[in-house]
Design an enzyme around this catalytic site. Structure first.
Site: not given
Ligand code: F6R
Length: 608
Positions: A2, A603, A481, A27, A97-98, A504, A485, A73, A488
């Site tokens: 949000c 985000k 990672e 975000r 927000n929250g 395994h 990527k 959100w 997502e």
């Molecule tokens: C994946 C991604 C998320 C963030 C996670 C932590 O591409 O961006 O997995 O890494 O939400 O966010 P931060 O680093 O802001 O604590």
């Protein structure tokens, strides 16, 4: 997640509110809304993009000199117009927000008092609660302060009232909120980027702060009414940095910004002959030097950075290290040791679970704390004894890219500093390591030049439904990672395994429909990895291998090999993640997904 924008100024604030929301779009959100005061309270809401809200405002000629706006959100209640903010009670409008944890109990009390709820949100509780307080407390600022003492949970909120069009009241507990001071009025937002359009002069509110903004001034108090002063900070955020420029997507821009982001992050060691603890803060020699072990706490991509660092910290600095997912650690009964260095890693510095895990560690008596973070003004940075600010610049794409590689650079520096403090780094090795670090931006640039080949591979992936990523040692977190990527942003189901685990269980999944991506630099585990890859080939799996100049692997039937230009020793993880970012990006482009705002994701994850 949000976003909030609020404004009281000597102008029509609707364009400012809408532009602020556009800046917060990155975000992640599913609906948007705004309310303005102009001879009454006017509210607009829409499910979908801010552009639709802007079209409504244009059509209805909405204007006003005081207003609040929000991108939502969904947490409580589906994404729908009735759940979009602002929420209204009487002549009062609220954005939030929250998460309000005791919203159900409050809702029951308010319903018993006769309040009718028109949404499924926790936020509507706040609107009715403030309205109820206003029946006995005449002043809006005082009524908001009284209302928030009844709230449990996290919030940043903004409230305005039809009968009092000259001011807006805001409050923060757990979710970020800042004020903007401009010549024509005062503003508030959950993120500085929303206010750069009107001012650079920002006031960051602390948890437990309430504030009132009007055209001519602002006043901040604690919940109990004690007035407080907060410093005015000139934001260093570059307005250009949040523009897309010539790129098609923020993710693409951010992948290609990595050489500069790394160069900026490593600027402090640019000309140095040695690594200094001071890179991490004034007391770093004592805090880092006295630590007997390291505990890394983070989420998502930042957690993957921590996993890579564990290999470095144990192998190079000889210090025991564990890495925990913050949301797990905060609720786990663990065995604390006061001489643990607690390292929190976060791009945003506002991730609720990471903040809570840090607080939990501190409450267990672990006070040697360090934040590795990309946002200098974030909550995380304010709560640790030491800090290292990565200088990746604003990361807008939901999928983290340049934040990850700059976190790795910071963690490598941390490894060298701890190694030195523990007498594990001789002068010759230190010089060699510094030379290697300085060359990282150029080495990443050479990897980026492989984009055309990776783009061709992406065509082969787009029709697949699953993918398996393999790596060994410090490249296993890189495989994790890469899988994150891909899933997502392209919505292809992807899993990562340490290659030795294949037989395994996961080998059962391998057939000709399952592409297997291997992270295969020429390290001590390469020969073992090659045997694991044979196991895949023998089952008809198609291999996509990211090797390097020394890996001695080449294309053959069902095996595609891409060589990174150089082998990079301990730092190879930093290089090998880049082709995986590019692969996901190009697969997503072929699939036509919303690269920068993947479905269901946000985000900055400021709720638990
Ligand atoms: C994946 C991604 C998320 C963030 C996670 C932590 O591409 O961006 O997995 O890494 O939400 O966010 P931060 O680093 O802001 O604590």
């Amino acid at each position: 997640m949000c976003g909030i924008v609020a404004a009281v100024a000597d102008r029509n604030v609707v364009p400012v509110l809408l532009e602020g929301l556009r800046k917060l779009e990155y975000r992640g959100y599913d609906s948007a809304g705004l309310a303005v005061l102009n001879g009454g309270l006017h509210r607009l809401r829409s499910v979908g993009r801010v552009a639709e809200l802007a079209a409504q405002a244009e059509e209805k000629k909405t204007s006003g000199e005081a207003g609040i706006a929000h991108t939502r959100w969904a947490t409580h209640g589906a994404p729908s117009e009735r759940n979009a903010h602002p929420h209204i009670s009487g002549g009062l409008a609220v954005v939030h927000n929250g998460i309000i944890e005791n919203h159900e109990a409050l809702r029951q009390q308010l319903q018993a008092d006769g309040y009718l709820f028109t949404s499924d949100t926790d936020t509507e509780v706040i609107a009715h609660l403030v309205e109820k307080k206003l029946r006995t407390i005449t002043d809006l600022f005082d009524a908001v302060r009284a209302a928030i003492t009844d709230l449990q949970g996290a919030y940043a909120l903004a409230v305005m009232r039809e009968s009092d069009p000259t001011r807006i009241v805001v409050a923060r507990e757990g979710s970020p909120l800042l004020l903007g001071i401009a010549e024509d009025g005062h503003y508030a937002a959950s993120d500085a980027s929303a206010l750069l359009q009107v001012t650079r002069n920002m006031v960051y509110l602390e948890n437990g702060d309430c504030a009132e903004i009007s055209r001519s001034g602002l006043r901040i108090s604690r919940v109990d009414g004690t007035l407080v002063e907060r410093p005015v900070i000139e934001s260093q955020l570059s307005a250009d940095a949040v523009e897309l420029g010539t790129y098609s997507h923020y993710m693409q821009k951010e992948i290609f910004e990595q050489p500069d982001a790394l160069a900026n992050t490593l600027e402090m060691v640019g000309a140095a002959r040695s690594v200094q603890p001071g890179l991490f803060g004034a007391d770093a020699a004592e805090v880092l030097g006295g630590a007997r072990q390291v505990l890394i706490l983070a989420c998502g991509t930042s957690w993957h950075a921590g996993l890579v660092a564990r290999y470095w910290l144990e192998a190079i600095a000889g210090i025991p290290c564990s890495v925990e997912i913050a949301s797990e650690y905060r609720y786990r009964q663990s065995v604390p040791d006061a001489d643990t260095l607690v390292v929190t890693i976060s791009q945003s510095g506002e991730t609720a679970d990471t903040l809570a895990a840090l607080q939990h560690a501190k409450s267990l008596g672990m006070l040697r704390t360090l934040a590795i973070c990309n946002v200098p003004e974030s909550s995380l940075v304010r709560e640790t004894a030491l800090r290292f600010i990565t200088r990746a610049g604003p990361e807008i794409g939901v999928a983290s890219t340049k934040a990850f590689t700059t976190q790795l650079a910071a963690l490598y520096l941390l490894t060298l500093v701890i190694a030195k403090l523990r007498g594990k780094l001789d002068a010759e090795t230190e010089t060699r390591e510094l030379i290697a670090l300085r060359h990282v931006p150029a080495a990443v640039q050479r990897v980026l030049d492989l984009e055309p080949e990776i783009k061709a591979w992406a065509q082969l992936f787009s029709a697949k439904h699953h993918a398996l990523f393999l790596g060994r040692g410090r490249h296993y977190p890189i495989a994790l990672e890469g899988a994150l990527k891909l899933k997502e942003i392209s919505y292809i189901h992807a899993e990562a395994y340490p290659a030795g685990e294949l037989k395994h269980g996961p080998l059962a999944l391998v057939d000709k429909e399952m592409p297997v991506i291997a992270v295969a630099p020429n390290d001590t585990l390469l020969e073992k990895l090659k045997s694991n890859l044979q196991e895949v080939r023998a089952r008809g799996g198609e291999l996509f291998v990211f090797a390097d100049a020394d890996s001695e692997m080449s294309d053959s039937e069902g095996v595609h090999v891409l060589r990174l230009p150089e082998h990079y020793g301990a730092l190879s993880a930093l290089l090998h993640v880049v082709p995986l970012q590019l692969l996901s990006y190009h697969v997503a482009l072929v699939k036509g997904t919303d690269v920068d705002k993947p479905r269901n994701l946000a985000k900055s994850v400021t709720v638990e």
